[in-house]
Design a protein around this motif. Sequence first.
Motif, PDB file in Angstrom:
ATOM      1  N   ARG A  95       3.543  36.111  31.345  1.00 16.06           N
ATOM      2  CA  ARG A  95       2.899  35.468  30.446  1.00 16.06           C
ATOM      3  C   ARG A  95       3.688  33.710  29.880  1.00 16.06           C
ATOM      4  N   GLY A  96       5.170  34.294  29.862  1.00 14.42           N
ATOM      5  CA  GLY A  96       5.991  33.461  29.137  1.00 14.42           C
ATOM      6  C   GLY A  96       6.467  31.978  30.522  1.00 14.42           C
ATOM      7  N   GLN A  97       6.485  33.221  31.838  1.00  7.24           N
ATOM      8  CA  GLN A  97       7.134  31.851  32.769  1.00  7.24           C
ATOM      9  C   GLN A  97       5.993  30.683  32.850  1.00  7.24           C
TER      10      GLN A  97
ATOM     11  N   CYS B 178       7.243  23.888  29.256  1.00  3.56           N
ATOM     12  CA  CYS B 178       8.520  23.388  29.442  1.00  3.56           C
ATOM     13  C   CYS B 178       9.981  22.499  30.610  1.00  3.56           C
ATOM     14  N   ALA B 179       9.277  24.332  31.657  1.00  5.01           N
ATOM     15  CA  ALA B 179      10.472  23.247  32.446  1.00  5.01           C
ATOM     16  C   ALA B 179      10.263  21.230  33.095  1.00  5.01           C
TER      17      ALA B 179
ATOM     18  N   ALA C 109      10.718  35.266  25.104  1.00  2.00           N
ATOM     19  CA  ALA C 109      11.451  36.247  25.685  1.00  2.00           C
ATOM     20  C   ALA C 109      11.836  35.240  27.030  1.00  2.00           C
ATOM     21  N   TYR C 110      10.722  34.397  27.858  1.00  2.00           N
ATOM     22  CA  TYR C 110      11.202  34.479  29.082  1.00  2.00           C
ATOM     23  C   TYR C 110      12.316  33.506  28.959  1.00  2.00           C
ATOM     24  N   VAL C 111      12.932  32.750  28.043  1.00  2.00           N
ATOM     25  CA  VAL C 111      13.930  32.010  28.071  1.00  2.00           C
ATOM     26  C   VAL C 111      15.063  32.614  27.777  1.00  2.00           C
TER      27      VAL C 111
ATOM     28  N   ALA D 110       1.593  34.004  20.129  1.00  3.09           N
ATOM     29  CA  ALA D 110       1.531  34.492  20.847  1.00  3.09           C
ATOM     30  C   ALA D 110       2.259  34.401  22.387  1.00  3.09           C
ATOM     31  N   ASP D 111       1.856  33.003  22.133  1.00  2.04           N
ATOM     32  CA  ASP D 111       2.676  32.243  23.787  1.00  2.04           C
ATOM     33  C   ASP D 111       3.137  31.370  23.350  1.00  2.04           C
TER      34      ASP D 111
END
Length: 211
Positions: free
Chosen positions: A109-111, A118-119, A184-186, A177-178
Amino acid sequence: MRHVYLVTLFVVVLAVSILGFRGTKFTSAPMDVFPEWAFPGMKHQPKPYSQGTSAFFADGRADRVPVAGTVQRGMLRENDHLNHGKNADGSFARGFPSDVTVDFKLLERGQDRYTIYCAPCHGNVGDGNGITKKYGMGATPSYHDDRLRKMPEGELFNTITLGKNTMFPYADKLVPADRWAVIAYVRALQRAQTGSTADVPGAHKSELGLK
Ligand code: HEC
């Protein structure tokens, strides 16, 4: 040929009638398409304007202070870590809140959210080389320095929620939550750049010629 003159005349009259009155101050009230007598209470509502006056309240002010004991929407301090990234004393919290389970699903989900929101600036690997750099936005930092590696998760949460300097806030695009999923992905991106041979699982070591 006659038509050309007529069309030109029409265009001139139209242009003058639309543009000719720009900036003119009219002295009479504008035409009322929905007159009060036909639509009572619709157009002219007795509503207070911000920083305006009100005859209703004794102190004459339209703005009111919040009623004692009420909490502004989104400001409930019930779960400071989850919703604000903070400890009860107001400092930035470290780690993930207890309500957030850090697992593969969260990272996926983070990705997904990271790639969308963000990317474009921070780049797919978090090195600050997103597409916006090509168009002149040069100040996006890389996540791969010690300051951001050691930054409490709560401070990252705060940056996503409120933005920082030239970075916009993302609170309206990412629910809490997102935001945690993105954090977490960072963290995973950061970890990916500092891996060593010691991180390779035993079963894969021989494939790489490691012992
Ligand atoms: C429009 C470009 C842009 C986007 C999109 C963007 N950022 Fe940023 N980000 C920046 C810039 C520019 C800075 C540097 C701000 C400063 O400190 O001047 C920054 C800084 C940061 C920092 C460092 C803050 C600090 O304390 O130094 C983090 C962490 C961060 N961004 C995370 C994110 C995350 C997570 C997202 C996606 C939800 C995101 N950014 C989306 C432009 C962007």
